[in-house]
Design a protein around this motif. Structure first.
Motif, PDB file in Angstrom:
ATOM      1  N   TYR A   1       0.827  -0.989   0.012  1.00 57.89           N
ATOM      2  CA  TYR A   1      -0.011  -0.041  -0.033  1.00 57.89           C
ATOM      3  C   TYR A   1       0.820   1.383  -0.115  1.00 57.89           C
ATOM      4  N   HIS A   2       2.035   1.314   0.937  1.00 61.56           N
ATOM      5  CA  HIS A   2       2.773   2.605   0.996  1.00 61.56           C
ATOM      6  C   HIS A   2       3.490   2.781  -0.505  1.00 61.56           C
ATOM      7  N   MET A   3       3.592   1.738  -1.406  1.00 63.68           N
ATOM      8  CA  MET A   3       3.987   1.834  -2.721  1.00 63.68           C
ATOM      9  C   MET A   3       3.229   2.398  -3.525  1.00 63.68           C
ATOM     10  N   MET A   4       1.768   1.925  -3.555  1.00 65.01           N
ATOM     11  CA  MET A   4       0.981   2.628  -4.373  1.00 65.01           C
ATOM     12  C   MET A   4       0.494   4.164  -3.979  1.00 65.01           C
ATOM     13  N   HIS A   5       0.513   4.520  -2.501  1.00 60.89           N
ATOM     14  CA  HIS A   5       0.285   5.527  -2.172  1.00 60.89           C
ATOM     15  C   HIS A   5       1.637   6.412  -2.746  1.00 60.89           C
ATOM     16  N   GLY A   6       2.682   6.010  -2.716  1.00 57.74           N
ATOM     17  CA  GLY A   6       3.742   6.808  -3.125  1.00 57.74           C
ATOM     18  C   GLY A   6       3.915   7.194  -4.625  1.00 57.74           C
ATOM     19  N   ARG A   7       3.391   6.253  -5.388  1.00 54.26           N
ATOM     20  CA  ARG A   7       3.385   6.245  -6.675  1.00 54.26           C
ATOM     21  C   ARG A   7       2.373   7.231  -7.206  1.00 54.26           C
TER      22      ARG A   7
END
Lengths: 104, 329, 261
Positions: free
Chosen positions: C145-151
Motif C-alpha cells: 500500500y505504501h508503494m501504491m500511495h507513493g506512486r
C-alpha cells in the motif's frame, strides 16, 4: 474562496468474498485513484475488507423521498412470497380424484 | 444539494403548517429525516451549527493530543495515541460530510473555523501541559463526549446519526486506552500520581462545562429536544457523566477538585455549584488560553496544503480516468 | 547453504551481523514513523491525514517487530531499545531523522524510503535466517500500500503545476543524497551476504535505483547528477536533527525510565 476539496466519491466496502459491497460513506478526492487510496484508510483500517469500490457521487441517480409511496403495495402481493401459499404436509391422492391431507 | 431557505421561502402559512406537521409526525414516529426531505429552516440551521461545531471540535481536538504523539513513552502508547488522534481526524471527515448534506461546503466550513466564525468545544481551548493531560483527556473528555454522542446517534437526522454510529464504535477504544493510562499513573510512582492529580485539577472545570450551559440558561435546548436533534438536556448529560465517572475517579484515589460536589443519596443525583458560565462563553468565543494557537494551527495546515490540493486538482484535469478493476467491469 | 531455523541457532559474526542489520532497520522505521506522525492533524487533506497516519503506524509497528526480534537475540526489550539509548547508539540513516519539512519533501522522502524497504524486504523474505524471512514476508503486505500511495502522489505532484513541479524537484535534490545513505555499508555486511541473509548494500542500491528511476521519470523529475551519498548514520554519526528528534522521543520516558507508563 476557491474550493480545493476535490469531488465527493461514495465508498462501497466488501467484507469478504461472496458478500455484497455495502455503502459505508464518502471521501473527498481529486480523482478516482486517489479516492480509492483514501477510502482504504478511512473505511477499511479496522474492519476486514477484500474489495472497495468508489463511485463519483455525481454519477448516482436516486429516487426522491417525496416519492417513497411508489414502493408501497396497494393490493395484496403475498403471492410473491413463500408465506403467501398454504400447502399440505402430507398428500394422498384417492381413487375418485379427491385428496386427503393435513393442513400445514 | 438543497440550499438553506429554499424549502421554506414562498410558502403560505397553511402550506408551511402542513409541511411542518408531516415533518414533526415523521420525527414523532421515530423515523429519520434525510437530506432531500423538507425541513424547517430552524432545523436545518441548528443542525448545521451543531454538526459544524462537532466537526471543528474533532479536528481541533486532534491538536492537544497530537502534540504528545512524539513524546509518548512506549510503543503501545505511541501507536495507540497515533491511532486515536487519527480517529479524531477521521471523525472530522465524517462530520463535515454529514454537515455538507445540509448545504455548506467543507471548504466553507474549514474557512469559517479559521476565521473564527464558527466555534469548537470549550475543552480544546486549553493546553495539554503534561503526559497526564493526555491520559485525562482520553479518559474523561472522551468519556464526556461519548455520553453526548451515544445520545446524538439516536437523533432524527439520518446522515448525522449514521456518522455518529461509526464514531461511537471507533471511540470505544479511546475510553479504554484513556482509563488504562489513568490507572497506570494512579497506581504508579509518586511523581506519576502527582502528575495525574495536577492534570485533573486543571481539567475539571473545563470538563464540567463540556456539555454546555445549564438548562436554566441554555437558549437552544427546548427546540432541539422537540425535533429530536438532542434527546437529553445539557444538565441531564452532565449528570450521566458524573454518575459514570466520579465513583471511578474516587476508586483511583483521585481527589475530585470540586469542593461543592456531593451525592444526594436519595435522588442519586450529584449536586454541585454551577460553573461560571461567563468563562465558558468567553472561552468558546476564542478567548481561551490557547484558542489562538489552535486556530493558527488549523490555518497553517489549510494554507500550507493549498498548493498540494491545487496541484492535485490540476493533475486530475490532465489525467485519463483509470479503468475500473476487472471485478466491476 | 543451510537455513538457520531459530534465533538460538545464530552465532558468531553472523549473529553480530543480524543484530546490526536489525538495529539499522528498526531505527530507520522508528524515526521515519516518528517524523511522519508529526503530520497527524496537520496534513493538506483530511483524508490524506488519515492515510498518512496509518503509514506512520505501520512503520512504528515494523520497528517494534524488529526490536522484539533483537530482544530474542539477547538485547534489551523493545521499549528500552527504542526509548532508552544515547544518540550515538542509534543506527538509522540520516534521511529518516531530517525534519518533516513541506509536503513535497515528505512525499519524496517517503517514496524513496519505501522503495528501499521494498527492495530489502524482498531480499530478506528469501533469506537463510528463517525468523527474519518470515517477518519480512509478513511486513511486505503493508509496504505494498505504501508503494501504491507513493506512486500515486509522485506522479501527480511531479507533473502538475509549475509550483508543484519545482517543489518536488527541490525535494528530490535534497533527499536523494540522503536516500543513497540508506545503503551505507557496515563491517557486518560481508558476513551477512556470505551467510545468505542480506545481499551486499551495493546490490540493494542498484535494485533500488532501477525501482525508483522509472517512477521519477514518469513524474517528470530529474535525478540529481553525481551526488555523494550522506553516510555516517550506520556507525552512529548523526545530523543534529536526530538529537532534536530524540529529545522529543525520550521526553516522557526519561522522567522515570524504570516506571510503568
Amino acid at each position: 474562496m476557491t474550493d480545493t476539496q476535490g469531488d465527493v466519491y461514495e465508498v462501497f466496502h466488501q467484507q469478504s468474498r461472496g458478500d455484497p459491497h455495502i455503502y459505508v460513506g464518502s471521501v473527498h478526492a481529486p480523482d478516482p485513484e486517489m479516492a480509492l487510496l483514501m477510502a482504504k484508510e478511512q473505511y477499511a483500517r479496522r474492519q476486514a475488507c477484500v474489495n472497495l469500490w468508489v463511485v463519483p457521487a455525481s454519477a448516482i441517480l436516486a429516487t426522491e423521498y417525496a416519492d417513497e409511496d411508489i414502493f408501497d403495495r396497494a393490493t395484496d402481493k403475498s403471492y410473491r412470497e413463500s408465506w403467501g401459499y398454504k400447502t399440505p404436509k402430507t398428500v394422498r391422492a384417492t381413487e375418485d380424484g379427491e385428496s386427503t391431507n393435513d393442513e400445514d | 444539494m438543497v440550499a438553506a431557505n429554499e424549502n421554506t421561502v414562498g410558502l403560505s402559512q397553511a402550506e408551511y403548517d402542513h409541511k411542518l406537521g408531516v415533518f414533526e409526525a415523521r420525527i414523532n414516529r421515530g423515523e429519520k429525516i434525510e437530506p432531500a426531505d423538507w425541513m424547517p429552516d430552524d432545523y436545518r440551521n441548528q443542525l448545521i451549527r451543531l454538526i459544524h461545531v462537532h466537526a471543528n471540535s474533532e479536528i481541533c481536538g486532534a491538536l492537544p493530543e497530537g502534540k504528545w504523539i512524539p513524546h509518548a513513552p512506549t510503543f503501545k502508547r505511541k501507536l495507540a495515541l497515533l491511532a486515536k488522534v487519527q480517529d479524531e481526524v477521521g471523525h472530522a471527515q465524517l462530520l463535515y460530510r454529514a454537515a455538507e448534506t445540509l448545504g455548506p461546503s467543507r471548504e466553507q466550513m474549514l474557512e469559517d473555523l479559521i476565521s473564527g466564525k464558527s466555534k469548537f468545544s470549550n475543552v480544546f481551548h486549553y493546553p495539554a501541559e503534561t503526559w497526564a493531560d493526555v491520559a485525562t483527556i482520553a479518559w474523561l473528555i472522551d468519556g464526556a463526549a461519548i455520553v453526548n454522542q451515544v445520545m446524538m446517534a439516536e437523533g432524527s437526522y439520518g446522515p448525522y446519526a449514521r456518522a455518529l454510529k461509526r464514531i461511537c464504535y471507533e471511540e470505544a477504544f479511546h475510553l479504554k486506552h484513556g482509563y488504562e493510562m489513568c490507572v497506570v499513573l494512579a497506581t504508579g510512582t509518586k511523581v506519576q500520581r502527582a502528575m495525574l492529580q495536577d492534570a485533573m485539577n486543571r481539567w475539571w472545570e473545563p470538563i464540567m462545562m463540556f456539555h454546555g450551559p445549564s438548562d436554566k440558561v441554555s437558549k437552544h435546548t427546548s427546540l432541539l429536544v422537540r425535533w429530536r436533534i438532542k434527546l437529553k438536556t445539557n444538565d441531564e448529560q452532565r449528570q450521566q457523566f458524573l454518575r459514570q465517572f466520579v465513583p471511578k475517579m474516587i476508586d483511583l484515589g483521585i481527589e475530585v477538585p470540586d469542593k461543592s460536589l456531593r451525592l444526594d443519596k436519595k435522588t442519586e443525583t450529584w449536586m454541585y455549584d454551577d460553573p461560571d458560565w461567563s468563562v465558558f462563553k468567553k472561552v468558546v468565543n476564542n478567548g481561551g488560553p490557547v484558542s489562538g494557537e489552535r486556530v493558527e494551527a488549523r490555518r497553517l495546515a489549510h494554507e500550507d496544503g493549498r498548493w498540494v490540493r491545487e496541484a492535485l486538482e490540476a493533475a486530475a484535469k490532465n489525467r485519463p480516468i483509470p479503468m475500473p478493476p476487472a471485478s466491476i467491469r | 547453504m543451510t537455513k538457520i531455523e531459530t534465533c538460538q541457532a545464530l552465532s558468531g559474526v553472523t549473529k553480530e551481523g543480524v543484530i546490526d542489520l536489525l538495529y539499522r532497520m528498526a531505527d530507520d522505521e522508528l524515526m521515519i514513523g516518528h517524523r511522519n506522525s508529526e503530520w497527524t492533524g496537520h496534513a493538506p487533506i483530511l483524508e490524506e491525514d488519515i492515510a498518512f497516519s496509518s503509514m506512520a503506524q505501520d512503520e512504528i509497528g515494523h520497528a517494534q517487530a524488529y526490536f522484539q526480534m533483537l530482544h530474542e537475540l539477547g538485547e534489551a526489550d523493545a521499549d528500552t531499545l527504542a526509548f532508552g539509548r544515547k544518540p550515538r547508539e542509534y543506527r538509522c540513516a540520516a534521511l529518516v531523522s531530517l525534519q518533516k519539512d513541506d509536503w513535497a519533501f515528505t512525499i519524496v522522502r517517503q517514496f524513496l524510503y519505501d522503495a528501499s524497504e521494498q527492495v530489502r524486504l524482498t531480499a530478506l523474505a528469501n533469506c537463510n535466517f528463517k525468523p527474519l524471512a518470515q517477518l519480512a514476508t509478513k511486513l511486505r503486505s503493508e509496504e505494498k500500500y505504501h508503494m501504491m500511495h507513493g506512486r500515486v502522489w509522485m506522479l501527480r505532484l511531479g507533473k502538475s503545476t509549475d509550483e508543484s513541479h519545482a517543489l518536488m524537484q527541490a525535494a528530490l535534490d535534497k533527499a536523494y543524497p540522503y536516500a543513497l545513505g540508506l545503503f551505507e555499508p557496515t563491517e557486518h555486511c560481508q558476513p551477512l551476504s556470505q551467510a545468505g541473509i542480506c545481499p551486499p548494500e551495493d546490490d540493494l542500491k542498484s535494485q533500488w535505483e532501477s525501482a525508483v528511476a522509472p517512477v521519477l521519470a514518469d513524474a517528470g523529475l530529474t535525478i540529481p547528477e553525481s551526488c555523494k551519498p550522506v553516510y555516517g548514520g550506520r556507525v552512529g554519526k548523526h545530523p543534529p536533527e536526530l538529537t532534536q528528534l530524540l529529545d522529543g522521543l525520550q521526553l516522557v520516558y526519561n522522567i522515570d525510565p524504570a516506571a510503568k507508563w
